[in-house]
Write a protein that holds these residues in place. Structure first.
Motif, mmCIF file in Angstrom:
data_model
loop_
_atom_site.group_PDB
_atom_site.id
_atom_site.type_symbol
_atom_site.label_atom_id
_atom_site.label_comp_id
_atom_site.label_asym_id
_atom_site.label_seq_id
_atom_site.Cartn_x
_atom_site.Cartn_y
_atom_site.Cartn_z
ATOM 1 N N ILE A 178 -6.146 -7.429 -1.767
ATOM 2 C CA ILE A 178 -4.918 -8.125 -2.107
ATOM 3 C C ILE A 178 -4.984 -8.691 -3.520
ATOM 4 C CG2 ILE A 178 -3.345 -9.979 -1.441
ATOM 5 C CD1 ILE A 178 -3.496 -7.667 0.530
ATOM 6 N N GLU A 179 -3.975 -8.372 -4.327
ATOM 7 C CA GLU A 179 -3.863 -8.881 -5.690
ATOM 8 C C GLU A 179 -2.746 -9.925 -5.756
ATOM 9 O OE1 GLU A 179 -4.771 -5.810 -9.064
ATOM 10 O OE2 GLU A 179 -3.396 -4.934 -7.622
ATOM 11 N N ASP A 180 -2.844 -10.804 -6.727
ATOM 12 C CA ASP A 180 -1.817 -11.827 -6.896
ATOM 13 C C ASP A 180 -0.483 -11.232 -7.324
ATOM 14 O OD1 ASP A 180 -3.631 -13.766 -6.232
ATOM 15 O OD2 ASP A 180 -4.211 -14.194 -8.310
ATOM 16 N N SER A 181 -0.519 -10.130 -8.063
ATOM 17 C CA SER A 181 0.709 -9.542 -8.579
ATOM 18 C C SER A 181 1.395 -8.610 -7.596
ATOM 19 C CB SER A 181 0.416 -8.768 -9.867
ATOM 20 O OG SER A 181 -0.491 -7.715 -9.604
ATOM 21 N N ARG A 182 0.799 -8.374 -6.421
ATOM 22 C CA ARG A 182 1.375 -7.457 -5.445
ATOM 23 C C ARG A 182 2.612 -8.086 -4.802
ATOM 24 N NH1 ARG A 182 -2.691 -6.585 -3.023
ATOM 25 N NH2 ARG A 182 -3.168 -4.527 -3.827
ATOM 26 N N PRO A 183 3.654 -7.312 -4.523
ATOM 27 C CA PRO A 183 4.826 -7.847 -3.826
ATOM 28 C C PRO A 183 4.443 -8.446 -2.483
ATOM 29 C CG PRO A 183 5.301 -5.680 -4.723
ATOM 30 C CD PRO A 183 3.827 -5.904 -4.906
ATOM 31 N N GLU A 184 5.108 -9.555 -2.137
ATOM 32 C CA GLU A 184 4.762 -10.249 -0.901
ATOM 33 C C GLU A 184 5.369 -9.586 0.323
ATOM 34 O OE1 GLU A 184 6.015 -14.229 -1.439
ATOM 35 O OE2 GLU A 184 4.512 -14.700 -2.973
ATOM 36 N N GLU A 185 6.409 -8.782 0.144
ATOM 37 C CA GLU A 185 7.073 -8.135 1.260
ATOM 38 C C GLU A 185 7.008 -6.623 1.100
ATOM 39 O OE1 GLU A 185 10.998 -9.636 1.406
ATOM 40 O OE2 GLU A 185 10.401 -11.622 2.114
ATOM 41 N N VAL A 186 7.243 -5.930 2.193
ATOM 42 C CA VAL A 186 7.257 -4.474 2.140
ATOM 43 C C VAL A 186 8.684 -3.998 1.932
ATOM 44 C CG1 VAL A 186 5.256 -4.309 3.651
ATOM 45 C CG2 VAL A 186 7.555 -4.238 4.634
ATOM 46 N N ALA A 187 8.816 -2.755 1.494
ATOM 47 C CA ALA A 187 10.143 -2.186 1.249
ATOM 48 C C ALA A 187 10.834 -1.873 2.565
ATOM 49 C CB ALA A 187 10.005 -0.922 0.419
ATOM 50 N N GLU A 188 12.147 -2.004 2.560
ATOM 51 C CA GLU A 188 12.942 -1.611 3.722
ATOM 52 C C GLU A 188 12.816 -0.108 3.933
ATOM 53 O OE1 GLU A 188 14.505 -3.501 5.799
ATOM 54 O OE2 GLU A 188 14.259 -5.414 4.731
ATOM 55 N N PRO A 189 12.878 0.357 5.170
ATOM 56 C CA PRO A 189 12.717 1.804 5.420
ATOM 57 C C PRO A 189 13.688 2.674 4.633
ATOM 58 C CG PRO A 189 12.557 0.564 7.478
ATOM 59 C CD PRO A 189 12.959 -0.419 6.427
ATOM 60 N N TRP A 190 14.948 2.293 4.550
ATOM 61 C CA TRP A 190 15.912 3.131 3.835
ATOM 62 C C TRP A 190 15.600 3.188 2.341
ATOM 63 C CZ3 TRP A 190 19.039 1.521 -0.127
ATOM 64 C CH2 TRP A 190 19.188 0.142 -0.316
ATOM 65 N N VAL A 191 15.072 2.094 1.787
ATOM 66 C CA VAL A 191 14.693 2.081 0.383
ATOM 67 C C VAL A 191 13.534 3.047 0.140
ATOM 68 C CG1 VAL A 191 13.786 0.675 -1.504
ATOM 69 C CG2 VAL A 191 15.509 -0.272 0.050
ATOM 70 N N THR A 192 12.567 3.028 1.039
ATOM 71 C CA THR A 192 11.416 3.922 0.912
ATOM 72 C C THR A 192 11.847 5.382 0.966
ATOM 73 O OG1 THR A 192 10.044 2.258 1.995
ATOM 74 C CG2 THR A 192 9.155 4.473 1.858
ATOM 75 N N VAL A 193 12.753 5.708 1.881
ATOM 76 C CA VAL A 193 13.217 7.084 2.037
ATOM 77 C C VAL A 193 13.980 7.535 0.786
ATOM 78 C CG1 VAL A 193 14.741 8.605 3.339
ATOM 79 C CG2 VAL A 193 13.282 6.967 4.552
ATOM 80 N N VAL A 194 14.881 6.694 0.294
ATOM 81 C CA VAL A 194 15.674 7.049 -0.892
ATOM 82 C C VAL A 194 14.764 7.264 -2.097
ATOM 83 C CG1 VAL A 194 17.368 6.183 -2.550
ATOM 84 C CG2 VAL A 194 17.781 5.928 -0.100
ATOM 85 N N ILE A 195 13.823 6.366 -2.298
ATOM 86 C CA ILE A 195 12.919 6.496 -3.447
ATOM 87 C C ILE A 195 12.011 7.712 -3.277
ATOM 88 C CG2 ILE A 195 10.919 5.429 -4.563
ATOM 89 C CD1 ILE A 195 12.354 2.787 -4.423
#
Length: 314
Positions: A13-30
């Motif tokens: 775990i790094e301090d600069s890492r996002p604290e939340e995960v991406a929403e499923p639809w965002v992951t699919v689109v990207i």
């Protein structure tokens, strides 16, 4: 949403890492975006490679051809792994595949581009300042030696950290790279500073060449058509080299500094993964733009007029 169990178990775990995960639809689109963009980039780079091979392969075109290969290899990593993994939201194959492919994209094969750019800028410097010597000397052998050294360095950077898990892996939960070990930060700093040094060297050659071209343009010329054509070619290839240098420098700034300004998932994606992906697509587009040649259609050629010759005797 919190980080998945896989992420918590595998990732340091790094301090600069996002604290939340991406929403499923965002992951699919990207994921779909990465697949389409990388496929387009591979097509452009291979198309440019085919055009270069069909030319008289000077040292400049040999080095540009090498860049199209390294660009395609990096984009291939997104096409067969990062993109599909994001769409499916699950990993396939051994974890070693994730480590190897993303080590190639982030560090190993990536450094091939800036190193080749130094060779290209140096080639432009020699052509502009020592044109007579460059014509007498066949630089192909030196070009192949220089490119071989660049590829060996890229291979070493790719595989050096794998035995100790000192590698980047792609984490679809946060749509960016993650680390298996803190030593990746050290490797990242070394690679980024190395790319920064290469950018300084390459742009120094570009500035020196620019001075020569500006001075030459201010002088009156009574040259032939061939001479004017050579000057236009020199300016065109010089601009190509500059644009290629600048996009790598911009990507380095993105991945070293700008991505740390916010811990939002989309922000970090655009200034890490997207920046890395985009630079290799743009590199191919720049080479295509500056080396595009329209093919003249036979139907467009002017018809020869029939002439009648009359012999006149005085």
């Amino acid at each position: 949403m919190s980080l998945s169990n896989w992420t918590l178990a595998q990732i340091w775990i790094e301090d600069s890492r996002p604290e939340e995960v991406a929403e499923p639809w965002v992951t699919v689109v990207i994921g779909i975006f990465m697949i389409l963009t990388s496929a387009f980039g591979i097509f452009i780079n291979l198309f440019v490679f085919r055009r270069f091979v069909s030319k008289n392969m000077t040292s400049f075109y040999i080095m540009c051809s090498s860049k199209t290969i390294s660009n395609s290899m990096i984009l291939f990593c997104y096409l067969i792994f990062n993109g599909p993994v994001s769409v499916m939201r699950r990993y396939y194959g051994p974890e070693f595949m994730n480590m190897l492919l993303n080590q190639m994209a982030a560090y190993g094969i990536y450094v091939q581009g800036p190193m080749t750019q130094v060779c290209i800028s140096f080639n432009r410097f020699l052509i502009i300042y020592f044109a007579t010597l460059a014509k007498r000397k066949n630089g192909r052998k030196a070009t192949f030696v220089a490119l071989s050294i660049c590829w060996l360095i890229s291979l070493f950077v790719t595989v050096a950290g794998i035995p100790g898990n000192c590698t980047n892996i792609f984490n679809y939960d946060i749509l960016t790279w993650d680390n298996l070990d803190p030593c990746v930060d050290t490797l990242a700093d070394l690679v980024m500073y190395w790319i920064g040094v290469l950018a300084v060297i390459s742009n120094t050659f570009n500035v020196v060449v620019a001075i020569k071209l500006i001075v030459s343009a201010t002088k009156p010329h009574m040259d032939s058509v061939a001479s004017k054509r050579r000057r236009r070619t020199s300016r065109r290839l010089f601009l190509q080299s500059c644009f290629q240098d600048w996009i790598y420098l911009l990507d380095t700034i993105n991945s070293m500094f700008i991505y740390t300004w916010l811990d939002k998932i989309i922000w970090q994606f655009f200034f890490t993964i997207f920046s890395n992906l985009f630079v290799h697509v743009m590199d191919g587009c720049i080479m295509l733009f500056f080396n595009y040649e329209k093919k003249k259609s036979i139907l467009m050629l002017p018809k020869k007029k029939d002439c009648t010759f009359i012999n006149v005797t005085f």
